[in-house]
Write a protein that holds these residues in place. Structure first.
Motif, mmCIF file in Angstrom:
data_model
loop_
_atom_site.group_PDB
_atom_site.id
_atom_site.type_symbol
_atom_site.label_atom_id
_atom_site.label_comp_id
_atom_site.label_asym_id
_atom_site.label_seq_id
_atom_site.Cartn_x
_atom_site.Cartn_y
_atom_site.Cartn_z
ATOM 1 N N GLU A 1 49.620 68.535 -9.844
ATOM 2 C CA GLU A 1 49.824 67.122 -10.170
ATOM 3 C C GLU A 1 48.713 66.602 -11.074
ATOM 4 N N VAL A 2 47.499 67.118 -10.909
ATOM 5 C CA VAL A 2 46.398 66.755 -11.807
ATOM 6 C C VAL A 2 46.729 67.190 -13.234
ATOM 7 N N ALA A 3 47.224 68.418 -13.384
ATOM 8 C CA ALA A 3 47.604 68.901 -14.717
ATOM 9 C C ALA A 3 48.763 68.089 -15.280
ATOM 10 N N PHE A 4 49.741 67.747 -14.448
ATOM 11 C CA PHE A 4 50.866 66.929 -14.897
ATOM 12 C C PHE A 4 50.382 65.582 -15.432
ATOM 13 N N ALA A 5 49.367 65.001 -14.768
ATOM 14 C CA ALA A 5 48.860 63.696 -15.193
ATOM 15 C C ALA A 5 48.329 63.752 -16.618
ATOM 16 N N VAL A 6 47.657 64.859 -16.964
ATOM 17 C CA VAL A 6 47.163 65.009 -18.330
ATOM 18 C C VAL A 6 48.324 65.252 -19.289
ATOM 19 N N ALA A 7 49.271 66.085 -18.889
ATOM 20 C CA ALA A 7 50.423 66.388 -19.744
ATOM 21 C C ALA A 7 51.268 65.140 -20.016
ATOM 22 N N LEU A 8 51.349 64.236 -19.051
ATOM 23 C CA LEU A 8 52.161 63.025 -19.192
ATOM 24 C C LEU A 8 51.423 61.895 -19.901
ATOM 25 N N GLY A 9 50.119 62.093 -20.147
ATOM 26 C CA GLY A 9 49.354 61.040 -20.789
ATOM 27 C C GLY A 9 48.846 59.986 -19.830
ATOM 28 N N ILE A 10 49.021 60.199 -18.535
ATOM 29 C CA ILE A 10 48.514 59.263 -17.538
ATOM 30 C C ILE A 10 46.992 59.364 -17.449
ATOM 31 N N ALA A 11 46.466 60.541 -17.762
ATOM 32 C CA ALA A 11 45.025 60.770 -17.769
ATOM 33 C C ALA A 11 44.635 61.449 -19.079
ATOM 34 N N ASP A 12 43.405 61.201 -19.498
ATOM 35 C CA ASP A 12 42.899 61.830 -20.716
ATOM 36 C C ASP A 12 42.420 63.253 -20.471
ATOM 37 N N ALA A 13 41.970 63.520 -19.244
ATOM 38 C CA ALA A 13 41.419 64.835 -18.912
ATOM 39 C C ALA A 13 41.323 64.949 -17.397
ATOM 40 N N ALA A 14 40.953 66.147 -16.929
ATOM 41 C CA ALA A 14 40.761 66.384 -15.497
ATOM 42 C C ALA A 14 39.920 67.626 -15.317
ATOM 43 N N LEU A 15 39.339 67.747 -14.146
ATOM 44 C CA LEU A 15 38.733 69.022 -13.746
ATOM 45 C C LEU A 15 39.755 69.749 -12.894
ATOM 46 N N GLY A 16 40.040 71.013 -13.242
ATOM 47 C CA GLY A 16 41.049 71.739 -12.494
ATOM 48 C C GLY A 16 41.046 73.209 -12.839
ATOM 49 N N LEU A 17 42.151 73.869 -12.522
ATOM 50 C CA LEU A 17 42.269 75.312 -12.664
ATOM 51 C C LEU A 17 42.942 75.701 -13.973
ATOM 52 N N ARG A 18 42.608 76.912 -14.445
ATOM 53 C CA ARG A 18 43.260 77.442 -15.643
ATOM 54 C C ARG A 18 44.733 77.757 -15.374
ATOM 55 N N ALA A 19 45.056 78.220 -14.167
ATOM 56 C CA ALA A 19 46.393 78.726 -13.862
ATOM 57 C C ALA A 19 47.482 77.694 -14.158
ATOM 58 N N GLY A 20 48.516 78.120 -14.862
ATOM 59 C CA GLY A 20 49.714 77.314 -15.064
ATOM 60 C C GLY A 20 49.666 76.313 -16.198
ATOM 61 N N LEU A 21 48.608 76.303 -17.003
ATOM 62 C CA LEU A 21 48.486 75.280 -18.029
ATOM 63 C C LEU A 21 49.276 75.607 -19.294
ATOM 64 N N THR A 22 49.499 76.883 -19.563
ATOM 65 C CA THR A 22 50.152 77.284 -20.814
ATOM 66 C C THR A 22 51.515 76.636 -20.967
ATOM 67 N N ASP A 23 52.317 76.638 -19.909
ATOM 68 C CA ASP A 23 53.667 76.086 -19.982
ATOM 69 C C ASP A 23 53.662 74.580 -20.201
#
Length: 304
Positions: free
Chosen positions: A223-245
């Motif tokens: 959900e943290v990664a989704f927030a960045v992908a959706l433009g709800i957040a500018d950035a986050a600290l999180g994991l590398r896994a699953g970001l490519t898609d």
């Protein structure tokens, strides 16, 4: 109960209690048979049962010995139907591991590293998945000793995983470290989550008050990664896994151990976890996610 099982269970209980430590040599078959008043063939069958269960090792030229992880195997042998209750941290690879284990592991309510440890302390869970970095830079051990010291605690190493900044494609703000998050909308994990602790530590190291870095608070890494992908957040600290898609980029910052804290009484129920972590197909599936190091998976150590 048959006589060979009585002998095997008696030995398993002594191993579980710590009376027979790893590497301890057992009496020879004839000697043991005389001591317990039975036949040699019965003792041979008992030893074979224990060997099949991983409690002891046997050799044609040497006496039987307690296996390196005999205590774990003995507890599992004595409690074959026990389901391991797991609380704590969130992780994409953990989801794959739990799906592989099926009914052998049950996830319980507490989320986050701190909440998971408290669940184990209260007896609501058998183990907690944690990744907590102490101010001295050492992960997990101090926190486990502080909370679970009465349970003779252990740490089961799952894997190392890579944490870093999650940013939009092209990294438009040129972010390279946590200090540059000041003034941005930053997707955050909930209070008590290990990743949130790491972010707060990084900000404090650059004299930035963590409460001044605002953004949505979310319960999982995805959900943290989704927030960045959706433009709800500018950035986050999180994991590398699953970001490519998701079309996101990752700025690596650190590798951290991801481990299960548990008491000695829960070692046997954790044995299916150890077996799964050694499965080549599962290891390949986890490695394919990216950002995981499984070189020391399935190792277990006492931290009492």
């Amino acid at each position: 109960m048959s006589r060979y099982r009585q002998i095997a269970d008696d030995l398993a209980r002594r191993v579980r209690a710590g009376d027979l430590a790893a590497g301890t040599e057992l009496p020879g078959v004839r000697e043991h048979a005389r001591a317990v008043g039975t036949t040699s063939s019965t003792v041979v069958r008992a030893y074979r049962f224990l060997a099949d269960g991983g409690v002891i090792t046997v050799s044609d030229r040497r006496r039987a010995r307690i296996a390196e992880q005999g205590m774990i195997a003995a507890t599992r042998l004595l409690e074959p139907e026990r389901v391991f209750r797991l609380a704590g941290s969130d992780d994409p690879a953990l989801g794959i591991l739990l799906e592989h284990l099926g009914v052998l592991v049950e996830t319980v309510g507490a989320r986050g590293s701190f909440a998971g440890l408290r669940a184990v302390e209260r007896g609501e869970a058998d183990g907690a998945v944690i990744h907590l970095r102490h101010r001295d830079g050492v992960y997990n051990e101090s926190f486990v000793r502080a909370v679970l010291h009465q349970d003779e605690p252990y740490l089961l190493h799952l894997w190392r995983r890579e944490q870093g900044l999650i940013v939009p494609a092209g990294n438009p703000r040129g972010l390279t470290r946590a200090a540059q998050l000041e003034g941005l909308r930053v997707a955050r994990r909930e209070t008590g989550a290990g990743t949130q602790v790491v972010l707060d530590q990084m900000l404090l190291a650059d004299a930035i008050a963590p409460e001044t870095v605002a953004g949505p608070e979310l319960p999982s890494h995805m959900e943290v990664a989704f927030a960045v992908a959706l433009g709800i957040a500018d950035a986050a600290l999180g994991l590398r896994a699953g970001l490519t898609d998701l079309g996101l980029e990752f700025v690596p910052l650190l590798w951290e151990p991801y481990e299960i804290a548990l008491g000695r009484h829960a070692l046997g129920a954790a044995r299916p976890l150890l077996s799964a972590l050694r499965d080549p197909a599962l290891r390949n599936a986890l490695a394919d996610l990216g950002g995981y190091d499984l070189s020391h998976s399935a190792t277990i150590r006492s931290v009492g």
